[in-house]
Write a protein that holds these residues in place. Structure first.
Motif, PDB file in Angstrom:
ATOM      1  N   HIS A  49      -6.365 -60.170  60.192  1.00  0.00           N
ATOM      2  CA  HIS A  49      -5.398 -60.304  59.092  1.00  0.00           C
ATOM      3  C   HIS A  49      -6.202 -60.490  57.803  1.00  0.00           C
ATOM      4  O   HIS A  49      -6.763 -61.538  57.553  1.00  0.00           O
ATOM      5  CB  HIS A  49      -4.439 -61.482  59.327  1.00  0.00           C
ATOM      6  CG  HIS A  49      -5.112 -62.773  59.668  1.00  0.00           C
ATOM      7  ND1 HIS A  49      -5.586 -63.656  58.711  1.00  0.00           N
ATOM      8  CD2 HIS A  49      -5.417 -63.326  60.871  1.00  0.00           C
ATOM      9  CE1 HIS A  49      -6.133 -64.700  59.315  1.00  0.00           C
ATOM     10  NE2 HIS A  49      -6.056 -64.528  60.624  1.00  0.00           N
ATOM     11  N   LEU A  50      -6.265 -59.445  57.003  1.00  0.00           N
ATOM     12  CA  LEU A  50      -6.997 -59.548  55.744  1.00  0.00           C
ATOM     13  C   LEU A  50      -6.352 -60.562  54.807  1.00  0.00           C
ATOM     14  O   LEU A  50      -6.995 -61.036  53.868  1.00  0.00           O
ATOM     15  CB  LEU A  50      -7.090 -58.183  55.050  1.00  0.00           C
ATOM     16  CG  LEU A  50      -7.911 -57.104  55.771  1.00  0.00           C
ATOM     17  CD1 LEU A  50      -7.981 -55.854  54.909  1.00  0.00           C
ATOM     18  CD2 LEU A  50      -9.302 -57.600  56.117  1.00  0.00           C
ATOM     19  N   PHE A  51      -5.092 -60.893  55.069  1.00  0.00           N
ATOM     20  CA  PHE A  51      -4.383 -61.856  54.232  1.00  0.00           C
ATOM     21  C   PHE A  51      -4.064 -63.092  55.085  1.00  0.00           C
ATOM     22  O   PHE A  51      -4.967 -63.655  55.689  1.00  0.00           O
ATOM     23  CB  PHE A  51      -3.177 -61.184  53.578  1.00  0.00           C
ATOM     24  CG  PHE A  51      -3.604 -60.094  52.628  1.00  0.00           C
ATOM     25  CD1 PHE A  51      -3.836 -60.363  51.292  1.00  0.00           C
ATOM     26  CD2 PHE A  51      -3.838 -58.798  53.092  1.00  0.00           C
ATOM     27  CE1 PHE A  51      -4.284 -59.372  50.424  1.00  0.00           C
ATOM     28  CE2 PHE A  51      -4.284 -57.807  52.232  1.00  0.00           C
ATOM     29  CZ  PHE A  51      -4.512 -58.099  50.903  1.00  0.00           C
ATOM     30  N   ALA A  52      -2.835 -63.519  55.168  1.00  0.00           N
ATOM     31  CA  ALA A  52      -2.500 -64.722  55.925  1.00  0.00           C
ATOM     32  C   ALA A  52      -2.403 -64.402  57.424  1.00  0.00           C
ATOM     33  O   ALA A  52      -2.162 -63.247  57.803  1.00  0.00           O
ATOM     34  CB  ALA A  52      -1.174 -65.294  55.428  1.00  0.00           C
ATOM     35  N   PRO A  53      -2.544 -65.411  58.294  1.00  0.00           N
ATOM     36  CA  PRO A  53      -2.387 -65.172  59.729  1.00  0.00           C
ATOM     37  C   PRO A  53      -1.011 -64.614  60.087  1.00  0.00           C
ATOM     38  O   PRO A  53      -0.860 -63.948  61.112  1.00  0.00           O
ATOM     39  CB  PRO A  53      -2.591 -66.567  60.344  1.00  0.00           C
ATOM     40  CG  PRO A  53      -3.358 -67.335  59.340  1.00  0.00           C
ATOM     41  CD  PRO A  53      -2.934 -66.801  58.006  1.00  0.00           C
ATOM     42  N   GLU A  54      -0.029 -64.881  59.226  1.00  0.00           N
ATOM     43  CA  GLU A  54       1.322 -64.347  59.442  1.00  0.00           C
ATOM     44  C   GLU A  54       1.435 -62.881  59.042  1.00  0.00           C
ATOM     45  O   GLU A  54       2.524 -62.297  59.105  1.00  0.00           O
ATOM     46  CB  GLU A  54       2.334 -65.166  58.641  1.00  0.00           C
ATOM     47  CG  GLU A  54       2.440 -66.622  59.059  1.00  0.00           C
ATOM     48  CD  GLU A  54       1.470 -67.538  58.323  1.00  0.00           C
ATOM     49  OE1 GLU A  54       1.596 -68.768  58.447  1.00  0.00           O
ATOM     50  OE2 GLU A  54       0.560 -67.012  57.615  1.00  0.00           O
ATOM     51  N   GLN A  55       0.303 -62.246  58.646  1.00  0.00           N
ATOM     52  CA  GLN A  55       0.294 -60.855  58.183  1.00  0.00           C
ATOM     53  C   GLN A  55      -0.748 -60.039  58.962  1.00  0.00           C
ATOM     54  O   GLN A  55      -1.761 -59.616  58.404  1.00  0.00           O
ATOM     55  CB  GLN A  55      -0.012 -60.805  56.679  1.00  0.00           C
ATOM     56  CG  GLN A  55       1.066 -61.449  55.811  1.00  0.00           C
ATOM     57  CD  GLN A  55       0.597 -61.653  54.376  1.00  0.00           C
ATOM     58  OE1 GLN A  55      -0.238 -62.509  54.097  1.00  0.00           O
ATOM     59  NE2 GLN A  55       1.133 -60.875  53.450  1.00  0.00           N
TER      60      GLN A  55
END
Length: 520
Positions: A165-171
């Motif tokens: 996930h290059l962004f948040a773990p939720e992404q």
């Protein structure tokens, strides 16, 4: 018949949906709120909207974590409300473009839940970037990539594998080597184009392809999206991304007049130009003007570089000063009155340049960044992911003030807005500025009217003119001269009729930190 190249000189207006206008009184902006303010946008003089994500989402990153790309989040309305907004905008002559978020999905998306349940080696898991860990027991991440939001770019799942996930773990990042992922993206494009949208802003357009083998990258201090580190940062700008943009363009070309602009944080002119080749993106944001310091030479270099980037491509330049990811330029350029004075001049600079322009909601009011939000109200995932060392982007996302003398300033019927509004914004409201000929709003309205109607602008070119030290000046083919004074002292006006100035030019001089348009 409208020109299919309508976007080449268009002024786009970015609507950060949570913060523009609240139609149902819950303190969060929505589609009904945007629809209610369409007459304002028509009066302002913009040609198109860019609406940030309004899709079903658990809101880990305020909509950039999409659980379903072909529906509307109930917080913002429903598909019927979107269709009404689209129809009413078109009736007013305003195009509507929407955010496309292809790099990743929400962890709540059905696909990702299937991937978790299916286990290692499954086809469902292959739609995302799952890998075994390193070390004897696989307990170390597959590589050293950091998340843009802070911390590692990998999260381990109970069966021992890791996902990227290059962004948040939720992404979780999608894997575009899987045919399902490409097919789903094309289905999403057609779904919205068939409804009548005029184009897309493509989120993280330089991040969709990952290098073979996912090798370690060069360690870097600043790992945020807004910093381009060049070829050492293997997370972004891989050559394979261009194959995907050609796939996107092939769909868009089935719909005359449809366009796409890419969010491409690549500072190398030649690399950036590759995204604008025949058959790829129509536009890319060029962030050099946004990142340039308030100095004449730096601003000039940003413009020269931006024009050089597009010179060998079919695309025009695309100018932006603020958006939902950066401090508002009225604050970047200086605090208080100094920043506002410079923001007025910057507006005339941006709107005099050839090509497309993107305004961010609130630019036209001279809104400052809200840098003193209490810690407990911060919502940007950057805040927690950075161990509360980076305050994130909430300060540029505070709701728009429309009218009245106290919060919520006409944004909503509740003062409990999703981010609190400063109590001293009464002079900045639309209502307060509409009747003031000297306001920022009046400056923008006049500038946009001239830009769309005056023959002084002419073709999409400019010629640099000699200018006093600390100033920059250029001429457009129709005879428009734009002079910007950053010299620290007044300078004489060039010959010509003053069309518009950001400050008083009585006496034949242009004050410091001011801009002027003249008809030569």
């Amino acid at each position: 018949m409208p020109s299919p190249d309508w976007w080449r000189e268009a002024v786009f207006y970015q609507v950060y949906i949570r913060s523009f206008a609240d139609g149902n009184g819950d303190g969060v902006g929505d589609l009904a709120g945007i629809r209610s303010r369409l007459p304002y946008l028509a009066d302002l003089g913009v040609q198109a909207l860019w609406i940030t994500p309004f899709y079903p989402s658990p809101m880990a990153d305020h909509g950039y974590d999409v659980a379903h790309p072909r529906d509307v989040e109930p917080l913002f309305g429903d598909l019927a409300e979107f269709d009404r907004l689209l129809a009413e905008a078109h009736a007013l002559g305003i195009r509507v473009t929407i955010d496309l978020v292809p790099n990743h999905s929400s962890h709540d998306r059905e696909w990702f839940q299937e991937a978790l349940a299916a286990g290692p080696g499954s086809d469902a898991r292959a739609r995302y970037v799952f890998r075994d860990g390193r070390g004897p027991d696989g307990s170390e991440p597959p590589n050293n990539w950091p998340s843009v939001f802070g911390g590692p770019a990998w999260t381990r799942v109970p069966d021992g594998q890791w996902y990227l996930h290059l962004f948040a773990p939720e992404q979780p990042d999608l894997d575009f080597t899987h045919p399902d992922v490409i097919a789903d993206l094309e289905e999403t494009l057609r779904f919205w184009l068939d409804r009548g949208v005029d184009g897309f802003r493509i989120d993280v357009a330089h991040g969709l392809a990952k290098p073979d083998g996912l090798p370690d990258m060069v360690p870097m201090e600043d790992t945020g999206l807004l910093a381009d580190h060049g070829p050492g940062d293997l997370r972004f700008d891989q050559d394979g991304v261009h194959v995907l943009h050609r796939r996107i363009r092939a769909v868009l070309d089935e719909y005359p007049g449809a366009m796409a602009v890419g969010e491409v944080w690549v500072s190398d002119d030649e690399r950036l130009a590759q995204y604008l080749r025949d058959g790829e993106l129509h536009l890319t944001f060029n962030f050099k003007l946004l990142t340039a310091p308030w100095a004449a030479q730096d601003l000039r270099e940003a413009i020269v570089d931006s024009l050089a980037t597009v010179a060998q491509t079919p695309a025009p330049a695309c100018w932006v000063l603020s958006n939902h990811d950066v401090r508002r330029h009225a604050s970047r350029y200086g605090e208080g009155a100094v920043g506002v004075r410079r923001a007025r001049a910057a507006a005339l600079l941006q709107l005099a340049l050839p090509g497309a322009v993107y305004l961010y909601n609130g630019d036209e009011l001279g809104l400052p960044n809200v840098d003193d939000l209490p810690d407990e109200v911060l919502q940007d995932p950057v805040w927690e992911r950075s161990g509360r060392t980076r305050r994130g982007r909430d300060g540029c996302r505070v709701p728009m003030p429309w009218s009245g003398s106290e919060p919520p300033f006409g944004f909503s019927t509740t003062a409990s807005t999703w981010l609190p509004m400063p109590g001293d914004w009464a002079p900045l409201t639309v209502a307060a500025q509409e009747s003031d000929a000297g306001s920022m709003l009046s400056l923008y309205r006049t500038a946009l009217e001239l830009r769309s109607s005056s023959p002084a602008f002419g073709a999409a070119e400019l010629d640099w003119l000699p200018a006093p030290g600390g100033c920059l000046a250029f001429r457009r083919p129709g005879g428009l001269v734009c002079l910007l004074n950053l010299s620290g002292a007044p300078v004489p006006l060039p010959e010509g009729q003053v069309l518009l100035a950001s400050a008083d030019t009585a006496g034949g001089t242009l004050p410091d930190d001011a801009g002027v348009w003249l008809q030569a």
